[in-house]
Design a protein around this motif. Structure first.
Motif, PDB file in Angstrom:
ATOM      1  N   CYS A  24       0.075   4.275   0.990  1.00  0.00           N
ATOM      2  CA  CYS A  24      -0.332   5.339   1.914  1.00  0.00           C
ATOM      3  C   CYS A  24       0.774   5.551   2.947  1.00  0.00           C
ATOM      4  O   CYS A  24       1.612   4.659   3.170  1.00  0.00           O
ATOM      5  CB  CYS A  24      -1.656   4.967   2.587  1.00  0.00           C
ATOM      6  SG  CYS A  24      -1.477   4.018   4.096  1.00  0.00           S
TER       7      CYS A  24
ATOM      8  N   CYS B 283       1.364   2.838   5.644  1.00  0.00           N
ATOM      9  CA  CYS B 283       2.015   1.585   5.224  1.00  0.00           C
ATOM     10  C   CYS B 283       3.444   1.816   4.772  1.00  0.00           C
ATOM     11  O   CYS B 283       4.310   0.963   4.964  1.00  0.00           O
ATOM     12  CB  CYS B 283       1.204   0.936   4.111  1.00  0.00           C
ATOM     13  SG  CYS B 283      -0.432   0.451   4.665  1.00  0.00           S
TER      14      CYS B 283
ATOM     15  N   CYS C  15       0.854  -1.197   0.000  1.00  0.00           N
ATOM     16  CA  CYS C  15       0.000   0.000   0.000  1.00  0.00           C
ATOM     17  C   CYS C  15       0.884   1.239   0.000  1.00  0.00           C
ATOM     18  O   CYS C  15       1.900   1.295   0.690  1.00  0.00           O
ATOM     19  CB  CYS C  15      -0.899  -0.007   1.230  1.00  0.00           C
ATOM     20  SG  CYS C  15      -1.903   1.483   1.372  1.00  0.00           S
TER      21      CYS C  15
ATOM     22  N   HIS D 197      -5.152   5.411   5.496  1.00  0.00           N
ATOM     23  CA  HIS D 197      -5.039   4.067   4.908  1.00  0.00           C
ATOM     24  C   HIS D 197      -6.412   3.574   4.421  1.00  0.00           C
ATOM     25  O   HIS D 197      -6.555   3.074   3.295  1.00  0.00           O
ATOM     26  CB  HIS D 197      -4.461   3.064   5.918  1.00  0.00           C
ATOM     27  CG  HIS D 197      -4.584   1.654   5.407  1.00  0.00           C
ATOM     28  ND1 HIS D 197      -3.730   1.143   4.448  1.00  0.00           N
ATOM     29  CD2 HIS D 197      -5.504   0.700   5.661  1.00  0.00           C
ATOM     30  CE1 HIS D 197      -4.116  -0.096   4.137  1.00  0.00           C
ATOM     31  NE2 HIS D 197      -5.194  -0.390   4.859  1.00  0.00           N
TER      32      HIS D 197
HETATM   33 ZN   LIG Z   1      -1.955   1.780   3.611  1.00  0.00          ZN
END
Ligand SMILES: [Zn+2]
Ligand SMILES: O=c1[nH]cnc2cc3nc(NCCN4CCOCC4)[nH]c3cc12
Length: 371
Positions: free
Chosen positions: A316, A319, A314, A345
Motif C-alpha cells: 500500500c 508502507c 505491504c 493500509h
Molecule cells: Zn500498508
C-alpha cells in the motif's frame, strides 16, 4: 444463559452436528450484474456514498470486490430519488463493481431521534433536520432499487442483546412478516439479488424458525442478524456453531457488522461467506493500523522518530512510500493525508487477510493462526 430447546429428532442433527473446524469453511464466487465477488469477502463500508478518505479507484486497488452503502444516510441526503435521477449510486460515486445496500433499519435505531416502531414500519425524525420519515419493508426496498444496489437487504428488526426469549420471539416474528413484505416488494432482475436476514438472538429454536420462514421466501442469499450487538465473541461463535447450517448451503451467508480479523476467521470456519465492518476505516482515521505485528497505535510517541514502514512487505502507498514517523506526525496534526494513508493500509490489510483465507481454503489447509 442460553436456553436449549428440545428439537424433534430429525432437526436435532442439524443443530448438534459436531463442529469440526474448517469443514464448514468454503471459498466461492458470487456472480452479479456488476461483476464477481470472491468469497469469503470483506465489504468496506461506504456509508454516504464514499468509503471515507478513499477514492473508489483506490478501494479497487486494495482488492475489494464489493462495498456497502447505508440506505439511512443516503435517503436523507441526497435522497434516493435524486440519486436515481442522477443515474444511480454506481454512477454517482463512480463505483462500477457490486454494491450492497443495507435496509436502513439498523441505523434508524442507532442514529435517528424519536422513532416509533409499528407493524407498518419505523417512523422517525431525521437526525439532520428533524424532518419526519417512514422506513418500511416496501419503502426500504424501493429506496434500494432507486439507488441501484446489486444486493438489496430485507427490512428487518435487529433484536437487541440481551433479550428475553419472549422479546426475541416476537422480534423474530416481526422480522419474518417484514421479510415477506420485503420479498414481495423486490423487483427481481438477473444479476441482482435480495438477502433475507435471520434473527432469533441466542435462542436456537428461534434461529431455526427464522431460517425456515425466510427459506420459504427463496432469497438469493441470507444474512445472520442480531449478532455483533454486544454479546461478545464467545456467544457470537456459540450461535455461529449452528446458525449457518440452518441456511441453504448453496447460497451466500453474510454476517452483518463483523468484524475484527479474529472474528472473521472464526466466522469463516463456521461457514460465513461475507462480512462488512467499519473497523478498518474508522480505526484507521483514529490512528490504529492493523499489521501482522498486531494493532499499531500510530499516535504513540514511540513512533515519532521511527523511520520504518508499518509493514515492510505491504504494497500500500503508506508502507511503500512513507514511514511510521510521518504517519505519526500526520495523524497528530490531523492532516487529511494521515486519514487517507491509514485507511488505505487497513483496507489493504483486511483484503490481504481475505485473500489468504480464500487461498488456504482452496488448498484445504487450516488457517487458524492467520490474523
Ligand atoms: Zn500498508
Ligand atoms: O441484525 C441486523 N440487521 C441489520 N443490520 C445489522 C447491522 C449490524 N451491525 C452489527 N454490528 C456492528 C458492530 N460494529 C463494530 C465496530 O464498531 C461499530 C459497530 N450488528 C448488526 C446486526 C444487524
Amino acid at each position: 444463559e442460553v436456553s436449549i430447546t428440545k428439537f424433534p429428532a430429525d432437526e436435532r442433527k442439524i443443530i448438534a452436528k459436531a463442529h469440526d473446524k474448517y469443514k464448514k469453511a468454503r471459498a466461492g464466487i458470487i456472480n452479479t450484474r456488476h461483476g464477481q465477488i470472491h468469497t469469503p469477502a470483506f465489504m468496506p463500508v461506504g456509508t454516504k456514498g464514499t468509503v471515507k478518505a478513499m477514492l473508489p479507484e483506490s478501494v479497487q486497488t486494495t482488492g475489494a470486490d464489493i462495498i456497502l452503502g447505508n440506505t439511512y444516510h443516503l435517503m436523507l441526503q441526497p435522497g434516493a430519488k435524486r440519486v436515481f435521477k442522477l443515474g444511480g449510486l454506481h454512477k454517482f460515486m463512480n463505483w462500477s463493481k457490486p454494491l450492497l445496500t443495507d435496509s436502513g433499519g439498523f441505523q434508524v435505531m442507532s442514529l435517528s431521534k424519536l422513532r416509533k416502531i409499528t407493524e407498518e414500519g419505523v417512523i422517525f425524525n431525521s437526525h439532520i433536520d428533524g424532518s419526519k420519515f417512514m422506513l418500511s419493508p416496501e419503502s426500504s426496498t424501493e429506496i434500494q432499487y432507486l439507488l441501484g444496489s446489486t444486493i438489496t437487504m430485507a427490512f428487518d428488526e435487529c433484536t437487541p442483546y440481551p433479550s428475553t426469549y419472549e422479546q426475541a420471539k416476537s422480534s423474530m416474528e416481526l422480522t419474518s412478516r417484514w421479510a415477506k413484505r420485503s420479498r414481495k416488494a423486490f423487483y427481481s432482475r438477473d444479476g441482482y439479488g435480495q438477502f433475507g436476514i435471520i434473527q432469533g438472538s441466542i435462542y436456537n429454536d428461534l434461529r431455526l424458525k427464522s431460517a425456515l420462514d425466510l427459506i420459504e421466501l427463496d432469497f438469493e442469499g441470507y444474512a445472520i442478524g442480531g449478532l455483533a450487538v454486544g454479546e461478545g465473541q464467545e456467544l457470537m461463535f456459540k450461535v455461529l456453531d449452528y446458525a449457518p447450517d440452518l441456511l441453504p448451503i448453496n447460497k451466500p451467508r453474510y454476517l452483518m457488522g463483523v468484524g475484527k480479523p479474529a472474528d472473521i476467521i472464526g466466522a469463516v470456519q463456521r461457514g460465513i461467506d461475507m462480512f462488512d465492518c467499519v473497523i478498518p476505516t474508522r480505526s484507521g482515521r483514529n490512528g490504529q493500523a492493523f499489521t501482522k505485528y498486531g494493532v499499531v497505535n500510530i499516535r504513540n510517541s514511540k513512533y515519532k522518530e521511527d523511520n520504518t514502514p508499518l509493514e515492510e512487505d505491504c504494497l500500500c502507498p503508506a508502507c511503500k512510500n512513507y514511514t511510521k514517523a510521518y504517519l505519526h506526525y500526520l495523524v497528530k496534526v490531523k492532516e487529511i493525508l494521515g486519514a487517507m494513508l491509514m485507511t488505505w493500509h487497513n483496507l489493504m490489510y483486511f483484503q490481504k487477510l481475505m485473500l489468504r483465507i480464500r487461498e488456504y481454503i482452496a488448498q484445504g489447509k487450516d488457517f487458524d493462526f492467520i490474523s
